[in-house]
Design an enzyme around this catalytic site. Structure first.
Site, PDB file in Angstrom:
ATOM      1  N   GLY A 222       0.777  -1.235   0.000  1.00  0.00           N
ATOM      2  CA  GLY A 222       0.000   0.000   0.000  1.00  0.00           C
ATOM      3  C   GLY A 222       0.810   1.287   0.000  1.00  0.00           C
ATOM      4  N   GLY A 223       2.084   1.221  -0.378  1.00  0.00           N
ATOM      5  CA  GLY A 223       2.907   2.423  -0.376  1.00  0.00           C
ATOM      6  C   GLY A 223       2.374   3.510  -1.285  1.00  0.00           C
ATOM      7  N   ASP A 239      -4.350  -6.272  -5.880  1.00  0.00           N
ATOM      8  CA  ASP A 239      -3.184  -7.108  -5.600  1.00  0.00           C
ATOM      9  C   ASP A 239      -3.652  -8.369  -4.887  1.00  0.00           C
ATOM     10  OD1 ASP A 239      -0.606  -8.159  -4.574  1.00  0.00           O
ATOM     11  OD2 ASP A 239       0.164  -6.203  -5.157  1.00  0.00           O
ATOM     12  N   ASP A 276       3.112   0.116  -9.834  1.00  0.00           N
ATOM     13  CA  ASP A 276       4.521  -0.111  -9.494  1.00  0.00           C
ATOM     14  C   ASP A 276       4.773  -1.609  -9.361  1.00  0.00           C
ATOM     15  OD1 ASP A 276       7.172   0.465  -8.846  1.00  0.00           O
ATOM     16  OD2 ASP A 276       6.754   0.624  -6.705  1.00  0.00           O
ATOM     17  N   LYS A 305      10.700  -1.111 -14.808  1.00  0.00           N
ATOM     18  CA  LYS A 305      11.936  -1.668 -14.268  1.00  0.00           C
ATOM     19  C   LYS A 305      12.971  -1.763 -15.392  1.00  0.00           C
ATOM     20  CE  LYS A 305       9.464  -2.148 -10.586  1.00  0.00           C
ATOM     21  NZ  LYS A 305       9.554  -1.175  -9.480  1.00  0.00           N
TER      22      LYS A 305
END
Length: 361
Positions: A222-223, A239, A276, A305
């Site tokens: 959860g960032g 997710d 992300d 990435k």
């Protein structure tokens, strides 16, 4: 001045060098690059005396992926005397007139940071002498050029200037962000920095506001969801893994235990899409392209990435392919930006804005 000094992340000098070489050539500015591994900076040396001036005027810093900051620079000043470093630096800046700010900096390396205490102390006497010489105004002025003095080692410095309308507002191009105590992960800082990088401060109230609907693909723990929630948005967090319990208690988050590559939003009023996921960059790009073609969001921020080799070449290829695919599928009104942010590591962050000139309530 012939030289363009560019700050970058240590270990990404080759990428920064390849990019400035290509971009300078596109502007018909000839020159060559000087770069060393892990120096955290690159110097483009032009063939003409006004090469750096042309680049700081014509090349938008925001359009560069791997450069955090840039300035037109003198040749490297070496063997600056310990008892008087001020005089040669003031002399090297004699062509700069009425600048509005002074920044005494270092590259972002552990070795260079050892000079930070010296730089802070040295700023005071240098500022006084630059004011006396006329290179610096008596009062700071954010609309005037910025004087840069970058010490790359003891007694060794590049000096020069940038224009305030084409320069990072941060020392060394690094925003100073605080990690919130209740943030689920340090990745939270990446989205926080991205909002500041891609959305001008004067537009954030309109484009990043409370009540918006958003989707976070690959959200666990959860960032990035945290940054959306703290700005008052409602988030569909996608997710298969668990989400931070405090985020779920806000009532602003709905957790979908699904694969982010298969998820489709139940409602089509999503403003922000963020992603992300640790996945091959081409696959992530294809996912964002599909969402854009379906019109499922207004703005997106996502990470790609990076491979171990040919990182600049790979990023450019993916971004060019994305733009081609969008246009071929009828999405012609969009804006793409890409940056290797300070809080990124082996990745770059991309911003895709659909219909940038159209308001979406």
């Amino acid at each position: 001045m012939k030289n363009l000094f560019l700050f970058c992340r240590a270990g990404f000098e080759k990428e920064c060098a390849a990019e400035i070489q290509q971009r300078a050539a596109e502007l018909n500015v000839g020159g060559f690059v000087k770069a060393n591994n892990n120096d955290a900076y690159v110097v483009f040396q032009g063939f003409e005396d006004d090469a750096a001036e042309a680049l700081v005027k014509q090349l938008p810093l925001a359009s560069l992926i791997f450069a955090r900051q840039m300035f037109a620079a003198s040749d490297l000043l070496i063997d600056l005397p310990e008892n008087d470093r001020v005089t040669p630096i003031v002399a090297a800046l004699s062509d700069v007139s009425k600048a509005g700010e002074l920044r005494v900096e270092t590259p972002d390396t552990n070795e260079a940071k050892e000079l930070s205490a010296f730089c802070r102390k040295f700023t005071v006497p240098l500022r006084q002498h630059l004011k006396k010489s006329g290179s610096l105004l008596a009062q700071e002025n954010p609309k005037r050029p910025i004087i840069h003095v970058c010490f790359v080692g003891p007694g060794r410095a590049y000096v020069g200037y940038s224009y305030s309308n084409n320069s990072s507002p941060h020392f060394m191009g690094i925003p100073r962000l605080r990690m919130a105590a209740d943030a689920p992960s340090r990745s939270s800082l990446k989205l926080d920095e991205a909002f500041g990088q891609f959305v001008p401060k004067e537009e954030q109230e309109e484009r990043i506001r409370s009540g918006m609907n958003s989707v976070d693909l690959g959200a666990c723990p959860g960032g990035w969801t945290y940054q959306l929630v703290r700005r008052g948005m409602f988030v569909s967090a996608v997710d298969n893994g668990p989400m931070d319990e405090k985020l779920m208690q806000t009532g602003q988050v709905k957790h979908f235990r699904e694969d982010g590559f298969r998820f489709e939003p139940q409602r089509k009023n999503i403003y922000w899409l963020v992603c992300d996921m640790v996945e091959k960059p081409a696959r992530v790009a294809e996912l964002i392209e599909a969402w854009a073609i379906n019109g499922w969001f207004k703005e997106a921020i996502f990470n790609l990435k990076l491979p171990m080799k040919s990182r600049y070449k790979e990023v450019i290829a993916i971004l060019e392919t994305m733009q081609t695919i969008l246009k071929e599928n009828g999405v012609t009104d969009f804006k793409v930006q890409c940056k290797h942010l300070y809080h990124d590591r082996d990745e770059v962050t991309v911003h895709l804005w659909l219909r940038p000139d159209t308001a979406w309530n």
